[in-house]
Design a protein around this motif. Structure first.
Motif, PDB file in Angstrom:
ATOM      1  N   TYR A  23       0.839  -1.197   0.000  1.00 27.17           N
ATOM      2  CA  TYR A  23       0.000   0.000   0.000  1.00 27.17           C
ATOM      3  C   TYR A  23       0.877   1.252   0.000  1.00 27.17           C
ATOM      4  O   TYR A  23       2.087   1.186   0.224  1.00 27.17           O
TER       5      TYR A  23
ATOM      6  N   LYS B  85      -1.683   8.417   0.468  1.00 31.56           N
ATOM      7  CA  LYS B  85      -1.976   9.467  -0.500  1.00 31.56           C
ATOM      8  C   LYS B  85      -2.501  10.671   0.255  1.00 31.56           C
ATOM      9  O   LYS B  85      -3.462  10.560   1.014  1.00 31.56           O
TER      10      LYS B  85
ATOM     11  N   THR C 235      -5.256   9.303   2.840  1.00 29.95           N
ATOM     12  CA  THR C 235      -5.912   8.021   2.716  1.00 29.95           C
ATOM     13  C   THR C 235      -4.863   6.972   2.362  1.00 29.95           C
ATOM     14  O   THR C 235      -3.656   7.251   2.380  1.00 29.95           O
TER      15      THR C 235
ATOM     16  N   VAL D 197      -3.818   3.859  -0.547  1.00 33.47           N
ATOM     17  CA  VAL D 197      -4.013   3.363  -1.903  1.00 33.47           C
ATOM     18  C   VAL D 197      -3.372   1.988  -2.017  1.00 33.47           C
ATOM     19  O   VAL D 197      -2.247   1.781  -1.551  1.00 33.47           O
TER      20      VAL D 197
ATOM     21  N   ASP E  56     -11.934   7.415  -7.176  1.00 30.26           N
ATOM     22  CA  ASP E  56     -10.727   7.683  -6.402  1.00 30.26           C
ATOM     23  C   ASP E  56      -9.961   6.366  -6.354  1.00 30.26           C
ATOM     24  O   ASP E  56     -10.553   5.308  -6.172  1.00 30.26           O
TER      25      ASP E  56
ATOM     26  N   SER F 279      -8.117   5.241  -4.111  1.00 27.91           N
ATOM     27  CA  SER F 279      -7.867   4.778  -2.744  1.00 27.91           C
ATOM     28  C   SER F 279      -8.736   3.573  -2.407  1.00 27.91           C
ATOM     29  O   SER F 279      -9.666   3.229  -3.139  1.00 27.91           O
TER      30      SER F 279
ATOM     31  N   TRP G 237     -10.210  11.026   7.460  1.00 31.04           N
ATOM     32  CA  TRP G 237      -9.007  11.372   6.698  1.00 31.04           C
ATOM     33  C   TRP G 237      -8.082  12.358   7.425  1.00 31.04           C
ATOM     34  O   TRP G 237      -6.978  12.619   6.956  1.00 31.04           O
TER      35      TRP G 237
END
Length: 268
Positions: free
Chosen positions: A97, A100, A160, A162, A191, A193, A242
């Motif tokens: 991962y 972002k 977040t 991704v 998005d 994510s 977030w």
């Protein structure tokens, strides 16, 4: 080459491309603009593999227009915050991962822009996506807009997670049909994510990190992000999944107003 090595090479290539765009982006400025203190850095110089999707320099935000003070697509934070983010990123990369970031340091002039917009009750062009169930006249009372923001102190950011390899996020086209930010992931604004149950900047109680209506994979993703950040010193704002602040803050009582641009941190 290991899988992690391939991911790092790919992220580094993306970072190089983004730097080139940021370096050439036109930005009107005054020679009297304030500079960032030495304690601030561009995140890219400390953690280049973190993906940056800086929303407020684009028209895809709750106002529907670029925000004052965002002159280049750049994440600026205090150095301790950047170093902590780099630690979190190393952990995430090992699991496939990446972080972002949507927003980092936010100048006071941007907050002032938010306040002016919130007082204009006639401007609701982005309501259908960002606050469909909230009356705009309640944005201050409900805590969605305030005259000061922790972002202006440099240790708070919005972010977040991704899944890698990261797919591109489709660009927003002004005038396109808006979908509620709390809708199903395959219906709301695309998005890249993981699914957090709402989009970024969703003015709705469903965006509360531990809202009991958020279950399954969406809840797991929120807790994954929250734990990852807590492990390196960040505290989550319960009303926004977030939103995170690094502690101890370098500037706990100072709200800055230098513009978001490479020149603001030149030589740091």
């Amino acid at each position: 080459m290991t899988r992690l090595g391939s991911l790092l090479r790919g992220l580094a290539a993306s970072a190089t491309a983004l730097l080139a765009v940021a370096a050439t982006a036109p930005a009107a400025h005054s020679s009297t603009e304030p500079q960032a203190p030495q304690e601030f850095v561009a995140l890219r110089t400390v953690a280049p593999t973190i993906i940056q999707e800086m929303r407020y320099i684009t028209p895809h935000d709750f106002m529907g227009e670029p925000v004052d003070g965002y002159q280049q697509p750049l994440c600026i934070v205090t150095r301790p915050t950047a170093l902590a983010l780099a630690r979190a990123q190393r952990t995430l990369l090992r699991e496939g991962y990446s972080l972002k970031v949507y927003d980092c340091y936010r100048p006071q002039r941007a907050v002032d822009h938010f306040v002016r917009w919130a007082k204009d009750l006639q401007d609701e062009k982005m309501k259908a996506e960002f606050y469909p169930r909230v009356d705009k006249s309640q944005l201050f009372a409900d805590g969605y807009i305030a005259e000061k923001s922790g972002h202006s102190r440099g240790s708070t950011l919005d972010l977040t997670i991704v899944k890698l390899p990261a797919l591109p996020t489709a660009p927003y086209r002004p005038g396109q049909k808006l979908v509620p930010c709390y809708g199903p992931k395959d219906e709301r604004f695309p998005d890249n994510s993981v699914d957090m149950g709402t989009g970024f900047d969703c003015f709705d109680t469903l965006a509360h990190t531990d809202d009991p209506r958020i279950q399954g994979v969406q809840r797991e993703n929120r807790q994954f992000l929250k734990k990852t950040m807590a492990d390196v010193g960040f505290t989550n704002l319960p009303e926004e999944w977030w939103h995170f602040t690094y502690s101890p803050e370098t500037f706990p009582d100072t709200y800055f107003d230098f513009p978001i641009a490479w020149r603001s941190v030149a030589g740091h």
